[in-house]
Design an enzyme around this catalytic site. Sequence first.
Site, mmCIF file in Angstrom:
data_model
loop_
_atom_site.group_PDB
_atom_site.id
_atom_site.type_symbol
_atom_site.label_atom_id
_atom_site.label_comp_id
_atom_site.label_asym_id
_atom_site.label_seq_id
_atom_site.Cartn_x
_atom_site.Cartn_y
_atom_site.Cartn_z
ATOM 1 N N LYS A 1 21.631 53.400 46.546
ATOM 2 C CA LYS A 1 21.414 54.792 46.204
ATOM 3 C C LYS A 1 21.989 55.593 47.345
ATOM 4 O O LYS A 1 21.220 55.852 48.114
ATOM 5 C CB LYS A 1 20.392 55.351 45.613
ATOM 6 C CG LYS A 1 20.503 56.676 45.107
ATOM 7 C CD LYS A 1 19.032 57.654 44.824
ATOM 8 C CE LYS A 1 18.914 58.557 45.740
ATOM 9 N NZ LYS A 1 19.903 59.691 46.196
ATOM 10 N N CYS B 1 16.582 62.123 62.664
ATOM 11 C CA CYS B 1 15.229 62.024 62.926
ATOM 12 C C CYS B 1 14.728 61.788 64.145
ATOM 13 O O CYS B 1 13.690 61.830 64.736
ATOM 14 C CB CYS B 1 14.763 60.885 61.895
ATOM 15 S SG CYS B 1 15.641 59.368 62.107
#
Length: 496
Positions: A176, A285
């Site tokens: 996804k 991140c």
Amino acid sequence: MTYPKYLNLIGGEWLPAKSGKTTLNLNPADHSDVVGEFPASGPEDVNAAVAAAKKAYAEWRLVPAPKRAEVLMRTGLLLKERKEQFASDMTREMGKVLAETRGDVQEAIDEAFYVAGEGRRLFGVTTPSELQNKFAMSVRMPVGVCGLITPWNFPMAIPSWKLFPALVAGNACVIKPATDTPLSVYNLVRTLVDAGLPPGVVNIVSGGGGSVGNALVDHPDVRAISFTGSSEVGSHVGQRAAATFKPVSLEMGGKNAMIVMNDANLDLALDGALWGSFGTTGQRCTATSRILLQWGIAAEFTERFVTLAKELKVGNGLDESIEVGPQVNASQIETSKSYVEIALGEGAKLLAGGHPLTQGDYAKGTFFEPTVFGGVTPSMRIAREEVFGPVVSLIEFDSFEQAIEIANSIDYGLSTAIFTKDVNRAFAAMRDLEAGITYINAPTIGAEVHLPFGGVKHTGNGHREGLGAIDFFTTWKAVYVDYSDKLQRAQIDNAE
Ligand code: UN1
């Protein structure tokens, strides 16, 4: 307006969402530029993709691993040829500047070549049996169908960190893509297909987390989930997957500290801080989001850093002269804005930026000024919570020990850095910083694919990508071969 229409990939066929629903993928630097139309899929599409993956898995797992690896080798070579096109597609869909999107594609190329070598390793272990005429070994088996949920900030590199090790180990995948960056996943998977990947071994289902992500996590035939995204969503994914006992690899947030000691090479530290804080518009991140400054250099560093931050050229990443691209969407702008308010409310001092850019060409997209806060104390929310935008906090400290304590005082533990010429301090920092990654004399970004990538505390749940990904995408099987031709009872027949 005409723009390309993209479809899901299920069992080797390109198909629309069963509901017929679609979404538009817009360039965050210029919303009038429609990158393409993508399916807005639902659970029924996930079901079809998982069924196709399950079918393909039955054969893929039996292809010898060195042959599976050849597909990855060819994928790496094709990605090299397609690098420029894929980089500009990526800049159009998520905004980071071309130099960085080329780096993102390069990271997928590196991963392809690294993992291709694994096809001739995938080492297991042999060990003596406690019984005579008995052979014992531990072998790596594929897990089965893996669900991959991937982020928008490294839209080709991170999918490659998951897809390639999963594939070389013999798994089939349903991926996804992030809703902001489906095109880069399409480009990557198309390349795998062109390199000879059989139909159904990788399937793409585009759509939102609530519809596609949850359906993948819940599906009984999905045997493992690998997720990269926020700690908030990761916590949800982990808890949801526990209902069906799926192993889950979670790679999540960071609030990465860079320590600058009095003895640091200040020019180098400034270069590193600028790149670490504002590269990818702060949307990594691993971004350097806390800069810890020792008393002796704090004033000079702050003054020079603020000047440099104000000089950064913000704009459309397709223009080679631009240094900082847009934020990926309006909701990220809102997050940056809200953290500016929070920091001001806490008494931090705004030294640079602090506002969305909305005039002239900036009005076409979602831009935010490179933002620097001074006078930040370790307990402030701006010092502890991930912004995921071009917002960095400067925190002053006295001693090395205090710097380590501040660096470790947060919930996250992804990346850390220290700038010093003192080898003793550098080694102590390598040992004492609570993080999955520590850099000496380099900023907190720039991980290479063949080292372990991941973090401690709220950053992850113990798994690693890079070196370590094969551990996640395989499961151990113990095999005992008794060639004594008689029943031998372990722990009983050979006991004193
Ligand atoms: C991320 O920030 O989500 O080390 C990944 C780096 C890159 C990967 C970052 N190679 O900054």
